[in-house]
Scaffold this motif. Structure first.
Motif, PDB file in Angstrom:
ATOM      1  N   ALA A  32       0.814  -1.223   0.000  1.00  0.00           N
ATOM      2  CA  ALA A  32       0.000   0.000   0.000  1.00  0.00           C
ATOM      3  C   ALA A  32       0.842   1.265   0.000  1.00  0.00           C
ATOM      4  O   ALA A  32       0.573   2.197  -0.759  1.00  0.00           O
ATOM      5  CB  ALA A  32      -0.960   0.015   1.186  1.00  0.00           C
ATOM      6  N   ASN A  33       1.851   1.313   0.835  1.00  0.00           N
ATOM      7  CA  ASN A  33       2.623   2.549   0.966  1.00  0.00           C
ATOM      8  C   ASN A  33       3.384   2.889  -0.308  1.00  0.00           C
ATOM      9  O   ASN A  33       3.328   4.023  -0.788  1.00  0.00           O
ATOM     10  CB  ASN A  33       3.570   2.449   2.169  1.00  0.00           C
ATOM     11  N   ILE A  34       4.073   1.923  -0.873  1.00  0.00           N
ATOM     12  CA  ILE A  34       4.824   2.187  -2.106  1.00  0.00           C
ATOM     13  C   ILE A  34       3.868   2.422  -3.284  1.00  0.00           C
ATOM     14  O   ILE A  34       4.144   3.216  -4.176  1.00  0.00           O
ATOM     15  CB  ILE A  34       5.850   1.072  -2.395  1.00  0.00           C
ATOM     16  N   TRP A  35       2.715   1.743  -3.267  1.00  0.00           N
ATOM     17  CA  TRP A  35       1.710   1.926  -4.318  1.00  0.00           C
ATOM     18  C   TRP A  35       1.168   3.349  -4.280  1.00  0.00           C
ATOM     19  O   TRP A  35       1.104   4.029  -5.311  1.00  0.00           O
ATOM     20  CB  TRP A  35       0.599   0.890  -4.120  1.00  0.00           C
ATOM     21  N   MET A  36       0.793   3.827  -3.075  1.00  0.00           N
ATOM     22  CA  MET A  36       0.271   5.192  -2.954  1.00  0.00           C
ATOM     23  C   MET A  36       1.336   6.218  -3.324  1.00  0.00           C
ATOM     24  O   MET A  36       1.035   7.212  -4.000  1.00  0.00           O
ATOM     25  CB  MET A  36      -0.243   5.448  -1.532  1.00  0.00           C
ATOM     26  N   LYS A  37       2.563   5.997  -2.897  1.00  0.00           N
ATOM     27  CA  LYS A  37       3.649   6.913  -3.238  1.00  0.00           C
ATOM     28  C   LYS A  37       3.845   6.974  -4.749  1.00  0.00           C
ATOM     29  O   LYS A  37       4.023   8.045  -5.328  1.00  0.00           O
ATOM     30  CB  LYS A  37       4.942   6.473  -2.548  1.00  0.00           C
ATOM     31  N   SER A  38       3.790   5.818  -5.414  1.00  0.00           N
ATOM     32  CA  SER A  38       3.955   5.770  -6.869  1.00  0.00           C
ATOM     33  C   SER A  38       2.794   6.440  -7.595  1.00  0.00           C
ATOM     34  O   SER A  38       2.969   6.992  -8.674  1.00  0.00           O
ATOM     35  CB  SER A  38       4.099   4.322  -7.343  1.00  0.00           C
ATOM     36  N   LEU A  39       1.604   6.373  -6.985  1.00  0.00           N
ATOM     37  CA  LEU A  39       0.439   7.056  -7.555  1.00  0.00           C
ATOM     38  C   LEU A  39       0.476   8.558  -7.302  1.00  0.00           C
ATOM     39  O   LEU A  39      -0.225   9.323  -7.959  1.00  0.00           O
ATOM     40  CB  LEU A  39      -0.860   6.506  -6.953  1.00  0.00           C
ATOM     41  N   GLY A  40       1.250   8.942  -6.300  1.00  0.00           N
ATOM     42  CA  GLY A  40       1.268  10.348  -5.895  1.00  0.00           C
ATOM     43  C   GLY A  40       0.026  10.708  -5.106  1.00  0.00           C
ATOM     44  O   GLY A  40      -0.452  11.842  -5.157  1.00  0.00           O
ATOM     45  N   LYS A  41      -0.522   9.744  -4.378  1.00  0.00           N
ATOM     46  CA  LYS A  41      -1.748   9.945  -3.590  1.00  0.00           C
ATOM     47  C   LYS A  41      -1.482   9.641  -2.129  1.00  0.00           C
ATOM     48  O   LYS A  41      -0.561   8.903  -1.787  1.00  0.00           O
ATOM     49  CB  LYS A  41      -2.865   9.003  -4.083  1.00  0.00           C
ATOM     50  N   THR A  42      -2.334  10.195  -1.291  1.00  0.00           N
ATOM     51  CA  THR A  42      -2.292   9.873   0.131  1.00  0.00           C
ATOM     52  C   THR A  42      -3.467   8.956   0.449  1.00  0.00           C
ATOM     53  O   THR A  42      -4.418   8.849  -0.340  1.00  0.00           O
ATOM     54  CB  THR A  42      -2.412  11.140   0.996  1.00  0.00           C
ATOM     55  N   ALA A  43      -3.410   8.333   1.612  1.00  0.00           N
ATOM     56  CA  ALA A  43      -4.513   7.465   2.033  1.00  0.00           C
ATOM     57  C   ALA A  43      -5.802   8.264   2.127  1.00  0.00           C
ATOM     58  O   ALA A  43      -6.871   7.774   1.763  1.00  0.00           O
ATOM     59  CB  ALA A  43      -4.180   6.806   3.371  1.00  0.00           C
ATOM     60  N   GLU A  44      -5.707   9.512   2.588  1.00  0.00           N
ATOM     61  CA  GLU A  44      -6.903  10.355   2.707  1.00  0.00           C
ATOM     62  C   GLU A  44      -7.528  10.629   1.340  1.00  0.00           C
ATOM     63  O   GLU A  44      -8.746  10.601   1.193  1.00  0.00           O
ATOM     64  CB  GLU A  44      -6.553  11.690   3.401  1.00  0.00           C
TER      65      GLU A  44
END
Length: 137
Positions: A32-44
């Motif tokens: 999840a963390n690397i996926w969100m970082k690669s998307l340029g998105k936050t969990a929020e």
């Protein structure tokens, strides 16, 4: 192709496995963390989107995938558990991963997203192939 050879229980179990793998794959436990970082998105930001539609469409896609995988495997004379794993693996590596190439190149996505998504499809389809093979005659 004999639709009567398809096990409804195998479909249900394969879809459940697909959803569990996806939940783990895209959780902080795995990617999840690397996926969100690669998307340029936050969990929020991701939680603000309408997740219910995404889960519904993912479930529908899992159902269709399990049915199509079952139909394909039913056309073969005999499928062992190892054969089911191989068929699922090849479907994941050869079809699902290939489908991830276009958005990676044309949309300029990071390669990390390609590997995370492709890996999910490969693992999920391999497990689905094993489950379906367990219920074949």
């Amino acid at each position: 192709m004999d639709i009567s050879q398809i096990s409804l229980l195998a479909i249900v179990l394969a879809v459940i496995a697909n959803m569990i793998i996806g939940a783990l794959w895209y959780s902080p436990v795995l990617f999840a963390n690397i996926w969100m970082k690669s998307l340029g998105k936050t969990a929020e930001e991701l939680h603000k989107s309408n997740a219910n539609i995404g889960y519904g469409l993912t479930t529908l896609a899992g159902i269709l995938t399990a049915i199509i995988l079952s139909l394909f495997m039913s056309m073969l004379d005999s499928v062992t558990i190892g054969g089911g794993a191989l068929i699922g693996f090849l479907a994941g590596a050869g079809i699902a991963s290939a489908r991830e190439l276009s958005p990676t190149f044309f949309e300029g996505r990071k390669y990390t997203l390609f590997f995370i998504s492709s890996g999910y499809h490969i693992v999920s389809l391999t497990v689905m192939g094993i489950i379906i093979a367990c219920f074949m005659n």
